[in-house]
Design a protein around this motif. Sequence first.
Motif, PDB file in Angstrom:
ATOM      1  N   LEU A  39       0.859  -1.181   0.000  1.00  0.00           N
ATOM      2  CA  LEU A  39       0.000   0.000   0.000  1.00  0.00           C
ATOM      3  C   LEU A  39       0.891   1.225   0.000  1.00  0.00           C
ATOM      4  O   LEU A  39       1.731   1.380   0.874  1.00  0.00           O
ATOM      5  N   ARG A  40       0.704   2.080  -0.983  1.00  0.00           N
ATOM      6  CA  ARG A  40       1.527   3.288  -1.070  1.00  0.00           C
ATOM      7  C   ARG A  40       0.688   4.508  -0.723  1.00  0.00           C
ATOM      8  O   ARG A  40      -0.518   4.523  -0.958  1.00  0.00           O
ATOM      9  N   LEU A  41       1.383   5.505  -0.172  1.00  0.00           N
ATOM     10  CA  LEU A  41       0.718   6.788   0.064  1.00  0.00           C
ATOM     11  C   LEU A  41       0.333   7.380  -1.277  1.00  0.00           C
ATOM     12  O   LEU A  41       1.164   7.516  -2.174  1.00  0.00           O
ATOM     13  N   ARG A  42      -0.943   7.699  -1.429  1.00  0.00           N
ATOM     14  CA  ARG A  42      -1.376   8.323  -2.689  1.00  0.00           C
ATOM     15  C   ARG A  42      -1.465   9.822  -2.502  1.00  0.00           C
ATOM     16  O   ARG A  42      -2.055  10.292  -1.523  1.00  0.00           O
ATOM     17  N   GLN A  43      -0.892  10.545  -3.411  1.00  0.00           N
ATOM     18  CA  GLN A  43      -0.952  11.999  -3.345  1.00  0.00           C
ATOM     19  C   GLN A  43      -1.807  12.513  -4.495  1.00  0.00           C
ATOM     20  O   GLN A  43      -1.568  12.187  -5.649  1.00  0.00           O
ATOM     21  N   ILE A  44      -2.794  13.306  -4.144  1.00  0.00           N
ATOM     22  CA  ILE A  44      -3.687  13.888  -5.144  1.00  0.00           C
ATOM     23  C   ILE A  44      -3.437  15.397  -5.152  1.00  0.00           C
ATOM     24  O   ILE A  44      -3.612  16.058  -4.121  1.00  0.00           O
ATOM     25  N   TRP A  45      -3.043  15.915  -6.310  1.00  0.00           N
ATOM     26  CA  TRP A  45      -2.785  17.344  -6.434  1.00  0.00           C
ATOM     27  C   TRP A  45      -4.031  18.031  -6.960  1.00  0.00           C
ATOM     28  O   TRP A  45      -4.586  17.617  -7.974  1.00  0.00           O
ATOM     29  N   LEU A  46      -4.440  19.087  -6.274  1.00  0.00           N
ATOM     30  CA  LEU A  46      -5.645  19.814  -6.696  1.00  0.00           C
ATOM     31  C   LEU A  46      -5.331  21.298  -6.842  1.00  0.00           C
ATOM     32  O   LEU A  46      -5.051  21.956  -5.838  1.00  0.00           O
ATOM     33  N   PRO A  47      -5.428  21.851  -8.019  1.00  0.00           N
ATOM     34  CA  PRO A  47      -5.549  21.133  -9.290  1.00  0.00           C
ATOM     35  C   PRO A  47      -4.190  20.561  -9.703  1.00  0.00           C
ATOM     36  O   PRO A  47      -3.150  21.083  -9.299  1.00  0.00           O
ATOM     37  N   ALA A  48      -4.242  19.494 -10.488  1.00  0.00           N
ATOM     38  CA  ALA A  48      -3.003  18.823 -10.895  1.00  0.00           C
ATOM     39  C   ALA A  48      -2.109  19.779 -11.669  1.00  0.00           C
ATOM     40  O   ALA A  48      -0.894  19.782 -11.514  1.00  0.00           O
ATOM     41  N   ARG A  49      -2.755  20.584 -12.519  1.00  0.00           N
ATOM     42  CA  ARG A  49      -2.002  21.622 -13.210  1.00  0.00           C
ATOM     43  C   ARG A  49      -2.315  22.937 -12.528  1.00  0.00           C
ATOM     44  O   ARG A  49      -3.492  23.276 -12.406  1.00  0.00           O
ATOM     45  N   PRO A  50      -1.387  23.623 -11.946  1.00  0.00           N
ATOM     46  CA  PRO A  50       0.045  23.536 -12.184  1.00  0.00           C
ATOM     47  C   PRO A  50       0.833  22.844 -11.067  1.00  0.00           C
ATOM     48  O   PRO A  50       2.028  22.685 -11.179  1.00  0.00           O
ATOM     49  N   TYR A  51       0.146  22.430  -9.965  1.00  0.00           N
ATOM     50  CA  TYR A  51       0.928  22.096  -8.773  1.00  0.00           C
ATOM     51  C   TYR A  51       1.712  20.806  -8.897  1.00  0.00           C
ATOM     52  O   TYR A  51       2.829  20.689  -8.400  1.00  0.00           O
ATOM     53  N   ARG A  52       1.136  19.812  -9.539  1.00  0.00           N
ATOM     54  CA  ARG A  52       1.877  18.556  -9.682  1.00  0.00           C
ATOM     55  C   ARG A  52       3.131  18.783 -10.512  1.00  0.00           C
ATOM     56  O   ARG A  52       4.218  18.281 -10.198  1.00  0.00           O
ATOM     57  N   TRP A  53       2.970  19.571 -11.557  1.00  0.00           N
ATOM     58  CA  TRP A  53       4.108  19.849 -12.427  1.00  0.00           C
ATOM     59  C   TRP A  53       5.109  20.765 -11.732  1.00  0.00           C
ATOM     60  O   TRP A  53       6.312  20.654 -11.925  1.00  0.00           O
ATOM     61  N   ALA A  54       4.591  21.673 -10.918  1.00  0.00           N
ATOM     62  CA  ALA A  54       5.488  22.556 -10.174  1.00  0.00           C
ATOM     63  C   ALA A  54       6.347  21.746  -9.211  1.00  0.00           C
ATOM     64  O   ALA A  54       7.553  21.987  -9.065  1.00  0.00           O
ATOM     65  N   HIS A  55       5.729  20.767  -8.577  1.00  0.00           N
ATOM     66  CA  HIS A  55       6.483  19.918  -7.649  1.00  0.00           C
ATOM     67  C   HIS A  55       7.546  19.126  -8.391  1.00  0.00           C
ATOM     68  O   HIS A  55       8.686  19.001  -7.934  1.00  0.00           O
ATOM     69  N   LEU A  56       7.155  18.637  -9.552  1.00  0.00           N
ATOM     70  CA  LEU A  56       8.116  17.884 -10.370  1.00  0.00           C
ATOM     71  C   LEU A  56       9.272  18.790 -10.801  1.00  0.00           C
ATOM     72  O   LEU A  56      10.444  18.427 -10.686  1.00  0.00           O
ATOM     73  N   LEU A  57       8.915  19.984 -11.262  1.00  0.00           N
ATOM     74  CA  LEU A  57       9.934  20.943 -11.691  1.00  0.00           C
ATOM     75  C   LEU A  57      10.882  21.301 -10.560  1.00  0.00           C
ATOM     76  O   LEU A  57      12.098  21.410 -10.740  1.00  0.00           O
ATOM     77  N   TYR A  58      10.305  21.467  -9.383  1.00  0.00           N
ATOM     78  CA  TYR A  58      11.080  21.944  -8.240  1.00  0.00           C
ATOM     79  C   TYR A  58      12.187  20.965  -7.869  1.00  0.00           C
ATOM     80  O   TYR A  58      13.253  21.370  -7.411  1.00  0.00           O
ATOM     81  N   TRP A  59      11.927  19.683  -8.059  1.00  0.00           N
ATOM     82  CA  TRP A  59      12.912  18.680  -7.654  1.00  0.00           C
ATOM     83  C   TRP A  59      13.749  18.166  -8.801  1.00  0.00           C
ATOM     84  O   TRP A  59      14.527  17.221  -8.628  1.00  0.00           O
ATOM     85  N   LEU A  60      13.590  18.768  -9.989  1.00  0.00           N
ATOM     86  CA  LEU A  60      14.444  18.363 -11.107  1.00  0.00           C
ATOM     87  C   LEU A  60      15.885  18.773 -10.832  1.00  0.00           C
ATOM     88  O   LEU A  60      16.124  19.799 -10.193  1.00  0.00           O
ATOM     89  N   PRO A  61      16.842  17.999 -11.308  1.00  0.00           N
ATOM     90  CA  PRO A  61      18.227  18.431 -11.148  1.00  0.00           C
ATOM     91  C   PRO A  61      18.459  19.751 -11.892  1.00  0.00           C
ATOM     92  O   PRO A  61      17.843  20.002 -12.920  1.00  0.00           O
ATOM     93  N   GLY A  62      19.315  20.546 -11.350  1.00  0.00           N
ATOM     94  CA  GLY A  62      19.581  21.847 -11.974  1.00  0.00           C
ATOM     95  C   GLY A  62      18.715  22.938 -11.373  1.00  0.00           C
ATOM     96  O   GLY A  62      17.822  22.669 -10.568  1.00  0.00           O
ATOM     97  N   ASP A  63      18.978  24.155 -11.801  1.00  0.00           N
ATOM     98  CA  ASP A  63      18.322  25.303 -11.201  1.00  0.00           C
ATOM     99  C   ASP A  63      17.075  25.754 -11.943  1.00  0.00           C
ATOM    100  O   ASP A  63      16.282  26.514 -11.404  1.00  0.00           O
ATOM    101  N   PHE A  64      16.919  25.286 -13.179  1.00  0.00           N
ATOM    102  CA  PHE A  64      15.867  25.852 -14.024  1.00  0.00           C
ATOM    103  C   PHE A  64      14.479  25.693 -13.388  1.00  0.00           C
ATOM    104  O   PHE A  64      13.747  26.667 -13.211  1.00  0.00           O
ATOM    105  N   GLY A  65      14.148  24.465 -13.020  1.00  0.00           N
ATOM    106  CA  GLY A  65      12.819  24.201 -12.483  1.00  0.00           C
ATOM    107  C   GLY A  65      12.574  24.935 -11.186  1.00  0.00           C
ATOM    108  O   GLY A  65      11.527  25.560 -10.989  1.00  0.00           O
ATOM    109  N   ARG A  66      13.549  24.875 -10.316  1.00  0.00           N
ATOM    110  CA  ARG A  66      13.403  25.536  -9.018  1.00  0.00           C
ATOM    111  C   ARG A  66      13.211  27.042  -9.198  1.00  0.00           C
ATOM    112  O   ARG A  66      12.394  27.662  -8.535  1.00  0.00           O
ATOM    113  N   ARG A  67      13.981  27.605 -10.145  1.00  0.00           N
ATOM    114  CA  ARG A  67      13.879  29.037 -10.381  1.00  0.00           C
ATOM    115  C   ARG A  67      12.470  29.405 -10.874  1.00  0.00           C
ATOM    116  O   ARG A  67      11.885  30.401 -10.462  1.00  0.00           O
TER     117      ARG A  67
END
Lengths: 125, 383
Positions: free
Chosen positions: B338-366
């Motif tokens: 059983l895994r913790l399920r995370q539901i982003w509301l709304p998925a756009r933009p927050y799910r993508w923002a979270h993904l961007l934030y943890w991407l390697p490099g500075d671009f996403g975080r910036r």
Amino acid sequence: MGLLEQMLPSLGSGLLLGVLLVPPAAILLGLTVLTGRRKRPSRVDTIRPSEERVLILGASGASFFFADERLEPGRTGYSRRVRARGRREGAYPRRRRAADKSRPVLADGIGKELALAYARRGASM
Amino acid sequence: MQGPKPLQPRTRPRARATVRPNPDRARLSRRPSCLVARTQSKLEAVAAECNQLAQAAALSSAGQSGKVDRSVNAALTAGPAKVLSLAVDFTDVESMLGVRQAVEDAWGGLDSVHIVAGVLSTRTFAALTGSPPTPLSTNPADAAGRLNDRARAGFAPAEKAGIESVLDLARCVEGLCYARERSLSRMLLIALPSLARPAHRRSIATNYLGPLLSYATFLPLLSAHSVQPTVILLSTVAAVLPTPTRTLYSASKGASHALLASLALESDLLGLGVEFIEILAGSVNTSLRTRAVDASTAKGVNAEPPSKYSLEPAAVAASVIEAVDCAPASAGISEEPLRLRQIWLPARPYRWAHLLYWLPGDFGRRKVEDGARDKYRAALMAQ
């Protein structure tokens, strides 16, 4: 040899086409995996909605009702687009009546919406 | 000499993947829900509305189908649908034990627990120390102007009381992090006395200790008495993304997020069979901002522009129920983890923002930080 010479250009263009197509396909696949596909409601097969025992914990009454400052007397405070959607869904008043202007307008909090949704679902399924 | 017995994963026998006949079906077919908050009158109003709605829906369903289903019949003959409403403080141990007892007496168990609680703090970190926040020159090249602004605004070191206030806050966060590996009682001893300001204590207590206390109180009940138990925490994107002017709120929600993630994994290892769902919501059109613990002092609250991604409470509720219903059929009833399920509301933009934030490099975080800067700049400058 002649056959090979004939095949090489097509082989090269095939490879080129493959190289061009693979990254978009990989991106599409990655996006599909990341966004996930929509799942079928399956928990209702295990627990009947009419029998589900639900506890909703809120910190204060505002989790269920809250005074909505957007609903100032005489105006709804919602944009035209939101009002139109609200009317379709029956969620918002079209406009407050004069008699109601003196009272604070209470809107439904997430806790109340959850409780209502469970009540509705439990009765219909 | 024998060493400690190794932990045996998944010791709990799982139930079969079928609808378990409930021995008390007639009673349960009255759509049992229990609502808990501090204000009895509001809860009673919700309960009454739920009962009316359920009755009307049952009658409508019976009328449309032409025959009365057994469960609908039970609902109709059993009288008004029973929705419990208990006015208690959900950060109080005794009160929560009372809720558990009431639920056990009424239904003999629980299937879903929703934690829909949050208290916001909207002051900047500088304001927490008692120092006036400094509106700086907006021209990045104007270093001298910034320095002058700082001097003019009196950005002096905070007074003793201000530093102690931040220290209380730091002790609180430290205590909470420490407590994640300790028992509940130890954590309560560490965290609660270290908070000096009642308003901040309330924020932390509601955002972190409330969910923690709920897990401690209801997890055994859920695990023992439900075929597919679920815990749903309504959290916020501020738990995982940077949010200026929400430092305290973000810290307490972040602690709650870390607790839930660890607890979900631990529960799975122990074979409790409880599924955890975390709803990471952005702005919802409720009174959260105006009810902030420091709303009277946080002048910038009203200066914040409404988010274009704001959701209505009804939309959030619908998404939550959809998430609960879409639990994998195997959840809690098979050997699959059983895994913790995370539901982003709304998925756009927050799910993508979270993904961007943890991407390697500075671009996403910036990009994410620029978005947060734009969103909260007005509130920050107004304080």
